[in-house]
Design a protein around this motif. Sequence first.
Motif, mmCIF file in Angstrom:
data_model
loop_
_atom_site.group_PDB
_atom_site.id
_atom_site.type_symbol
_atom_site.label_atom_id
_atom_site.label_comp_id
_atom_site.label_asym_id
_atom_site.label_seq_id
_atom_site.Cartn_x
_atom_site.Cartn_y
_atom_site.Cartn_z
ATOM 1 N N ILE A 40 0.329 11.900 0.214
ATOM 2 C CA ILE A 40 -0.125 13.098 0.917
ATOM 3 C C ILE A 40 0.762 14.263 0.522
ATOM 4 N N ILE B 142 4.726 5.787 2.467
ATOM 5 C CA ILE B 142 4.128 7.113 2.464
ATOM 6 C C ILE B 142 4.861 7.947 1.424
ATOM 7 N N ASN C 295 0.833 -1.195 0.000
ATOM 8 C CA ASN C 295 0.000 0.000 0.000
ATOM 9 C C ASN C 295 0.871 1.250 0.000
ATOM 10 N N TYR D 62 2.113 10.667 11.465
ATOM 11 C CA TYR D 62 1.100 10.435 10.432
ATOM 12 C C TYR D 62 0.887 8.941 10.192
ATOM 13 N N ALA D 63 1.928 8.144 10.414
ATOM 14 C CA ALA D 63 1.831 6.700 10.176
ATOM 15 C C ALA D 63 0.740 6.060 11.030
ATOM 16 N N TRP E 211 -12.209 11.072 7.403
ATOM 17 C CA TRP E 211 -11.750 9.705 7.649
ATOM 18 C C TRP E 211 -12.829 8.646 7.491
ATOM 19 N N TRP F 293 -2.176 7.264 11.660
ATOM 20 C CA TRP F 293 -3.428 7.445 10.927
ATOM 21 C C TRP F 293 -3.449 6.595 9.660
ATOM 22 N N ALA F 294 -2.317 6.579 8.954
ATOM 23 C CA ALA F 294 -2.246 5.833 7.688
ATOM 24 C C ALA F 294 -2.420 4.338 7.911
ATOM 25 N N SER F 295 -1.770 3.803 8.944
ATOM 26 C CA SER F 295 -1.885 2.367 9.210
ATOM 27 C C SER F 295 -3.292 2.001 9.642
ATOM 28 N N GLU G 225 -6.000 3.550 8.668
ATOM 29 C CA GLU G 225 -6.841 3.627 7.477
ATOM 30 C C GLU G 225 -6.672 2.395 6.597
ATOM 31 N N ILE G 226 -5.450 1.915 6.447
ATOM 32 C CA ILE G 226 -5.204 0.721 5.640
ATOM 33 C C ILE G 226 -5.928 -0.481 6.234
ATOM 34 N N ILE H 210 0.452 5.362 0.525
ATOM 35 C CA ILE H 210 -0.385 6.476 0.938
ATOM 36 C C ILE H 210 0.251 7.762 0.432
#
Length: 381
Positions: free
Chosen positions: A6, A72, A2, A167-168, A346, A170-172, A174-175, A4
């Motif tokens: 931004i 990212i 994945n 930020y990771a 989100w 939030w990204a993790s 979301e994944i 991400i």
Amino acid sequence: MNTIKISVRNLVEFILRSGDLTTSSGLKDPDAMQEGARIHKKIQRKMKAGYQAEVALSLTVPINYDGIDFEICVEGRADGIFTDDTGYNIDEIKGVYRELASLENPVEVHRAQALCYGYIWASTHKLDGIGIQMTYCHIPTEEIKRFNEYIDFETLEKWFYDLLHEYAKWASWEIKWHEKRNLSIKNIEFPFEYRPGQNTLVKGVYQTILRKKRLYIEAPTGVGKTISTVFPAVKAMGENLSEKIFYLTAKTITRTVAQDAFNILTENGLHLKYVTLTAKEKICILDKPVCNPGSCPRALGHFDRVNDAVFDVITHEEHITREIVTEYAEKHNVCPFEMCLDISTWVDAVIGDYNYAFDPNACLKRFFWYRSIIKRLHFSY
């Protein structure tokens, strides 16, 4: 794996935002944006030979967070890059209306943008360090004030990776959530026996999304329009044909109907997060909304707490109704309306008034910013 993506600006403005909520918070007015763009170009044209303007930069970083591997990609456009006796420098230009005499140091999020560009450039060109120049221009007078500093690569790299680590989280999340959501979508079926014409409607909605077209439907009350449009929209999302569903209504009762449709699918095994937007006047804790720390206790330090509030909600709730928003806003002492808007970024579906999409003054600019720009252009002629 994945990836991400931004932008530099969105990254720093999201992770590093802090301070009080005021009536001036939020996205900039199109007039200010237009003036800022003019100032940028004027300053860039005045720079010495060798000054590179509007330099596109991008860096993809492998991340391992919470047991998953992903990337990212941070990207953006540096206002300027130039060299002097110290070596390379990043120039970040900001047009402002505040008096420059009151500006003793660069604004943190502005400086952070320059630091991100500085790290990407220094990493790409294997530099030992890089200069950062913050150029502020007072838009009414075009007076300029600059701040300069030099940062060694080791310090800059630590700062950049600390930012990505924040930020990771939030990204993790979301994944992982999208994997859970999409798996549940694959397994759900239409929750009722099809009424006459309903199957045709479901297929029509899905094919319209697939082909990226528009569909206009006219049907009498009671034929099951809501579930017949929500179900195929959800199915399309599970196949990555769309990123977010907006269910727009004119009346509160029809918002309840939309919530009921999502709830029915949930009872059949769907995992999907939605938020119901409520007008500021109805959800504000004050009799009349006054968004400044002098009038509202939640406005004081709102941005210091709101990210924690949003993360708390999205990791514990799926159906985020007005009551849920009110509960979490009170728990974290933040503005419920502004928190609700942040939640909308989100979640998978947003339920709200037509105006949130179609009114140039009230639309959700994080999703429909072009409408406010079009309005401004229309009245310019």
